[in-house]
Write an enzyme that holds these catalytic residues in place. Structure first.
Site: not given
Ligand SMILES: *Cc1c(COP(=O)(O)O)cnc(C)c1O
Length: 426
Positions: A143, A236, A264
């Protein structure tokens, strides 16, 4: 018995689609209604009915220091008293950037955003601009936020709701995304041979199909594959950054990407995220370069203050403790599962783990999808009834924090021993 959560949920469903502002919060995947929260204290949540829970979600990752850590709260308060946003540069954002650069091995410069979604969206745009190519290779079950072109076979809420992509994403937006099974070298090679690829985009420690680590050598393989074909490697690290190690998964695995998406933890519970990389790539972003990217609240002073206060707590000792907490709870859960005869795989990296209801190890998204979701749902409901708040989806990670103490681990272990029995019907 009061049911303030139930009443709020009924009202919420008339005002918010599905009653929530982000799908996984609805708890549909575990067959119950959501719990409305009144406050958080350290590793605990208190709901609007006064029930108290050991919190293993911690806002899905940002709260590595737990809820309402005094240092973070006071940093936010001080920042707020000086004004909440200026739309002009501040010293704080420069210092946060310096801290990120100091920690993350491949990062020399950062561009801050308000969400992880914006960070990955910017990474994709920059990779396409730099390479002059269109195609992005991503992994099934990974994701990267709700970017149109990256929703194909994304994990997290899409997996939880059983949505393969999303209506409203145009064929054109999806056309330049190639989805490959995680840990599948042959599939990566095949895709790279078909068309020029701008970027290989990966969660180095995938957490959004549940925690499914890279098999030995897989990240090195991705680095070499990207180099061989002239694609960028984008990690990511929105979840893994500042969590699995001081410098994220790239430090732990010694594999350095070209671009890194962060989020995060760096907002400390307020909206902040970032894209980072070497100067030569990052200076392609406007106004240094021609690749456009912007944000009214990017580098917001409150979010920057919360992020800096959180990172200040994250020294080597903190990472040792987080790893120990993770090991201890994983060991306790394994014991409870074994005693109940529950067929589960608990897969972990420091600071993250998932309890998969699967008889064999999960190595990719297809494996995660084969899990016994009914048993998982029963397990989660039984935990909630016993004051333990797990991620309410098989396709998510548990988030240990520095606020989890022995008593939280003991309460969780006791509740889980019973919950595993309920889940398996023994
Ligand atoms: C949470 C998440 C996102 C998206 O971040 P948001 O602040 O919710 O837009 C992207 N990549 C990963 C791996 C995530 O866990």
């Amino acid at each position: 018995m009061s049911d303030a959560s139930g009443e709020l949920y009924r009202r919420a469903t008339t005002l918010l689609p599905g009653g929530v502002n982000s799908p996984v919060r609805a708890m549909r995947a575990i067959g119950r209604d959501p719990i409305f929260i009144e406050r958080g204290e350290g590793a605990e949540l208190v709901d609007v009915d006064g029930n108290r829970y050991v919190d293993w979600v911690c806002s899905w990752g940002p709260l590595i220091a737990g809820h309402a850590h005094p240092d973070v709260v006071s940093a936010i308060g001080q920042a707020a008293a000086a004004g909440t946003s200026y739309g002009a540069p501040t010293a704080g954002e420069v210092e946060l950037a310096a801290e990120i650069v100091d920690r993350v091995p491949s990062v020399e410069m950062v561009r801050m955003t308000s969400s992880g979604t914006e960070a990955t969206m910017t990474a994709v745009r920059l990779a396409r601009a730099v390479t002059g190519r269109d195609v992005i290779l991503k992994f099934a079950g990974a994701y990267h936020g709700h970017v149109d072109g990256l929703l194909a076979e994304a994990g997290s809420g899409l997996a939880t709701q059983g949505i393969p992509a999303s209506p409203g994403v145009t064929a054109a937006a999806a056309a330049d995304t190639r989805v490959v099974a995680w840990n599948d070298r042959a599939a990566v090679e095949q895709t790279l041979a078909q068309r020029p690829v701008a970027a290989i985009l990966a969660e180095p420690y995938p957490g959004n199909m549940g925690v499914v680590g890279p098999e030995p050598g897989f990240l090195e393989f991705l680095r070499a594959a990207a180099d061989d074909c002239g694609a960028l490697l984008v990690f990511d690290e929105v979840i893994s950054g500042f969590r699995v190690a001081r410098g994220g998964a790239q430090e732990r695995e010694r594999v350095h990407p070209d671009l890194t998406a962060l989020g995060k933890v760096i907002g400390g519970g307020l909206p902040a995220a970032a894209l980072g990389g070497p100067r030569a790539l990052m200076e392609r972003l406007a106004p240094a370069g021609e690749v456009y990217q912007a944000g009214t609240l990017s580098g917001n002073p409150l979010a920057v203050a919360a992020g800096r206060a959180t990172l200040a707590l994250l020294d080597e000792e903190a990472y040792t403790r987080l790893a120990q907490t993770t090991e201890a709870i994983v060991a306790a859960l394994r014991e409870g599962a074994a005693e109940a005869g529950a067929a589960v795989q608990i897969q972990s990296v420091p600071g993250l783990f998932t309890v998969f209801f699967s008889p064999e190890p999960v190595r990719d998204y297809a494996g995660a999808q084969r899990c016994d979701l009914t048993a998982h749902g029963r397990f989660c409901r039984a935990l909630l009834e016993r004051g333990v708040y797990p991620p309410p989806s098989q396709f998510e990670a548990w988030f240990p924090s520095l606020a989890h103490e022995d008593r939280h681990l003991e309460q969780t272990a006791t509740a889980a021993a019973e919950a595993f029995r309920e889940a398996t019907g023994t």
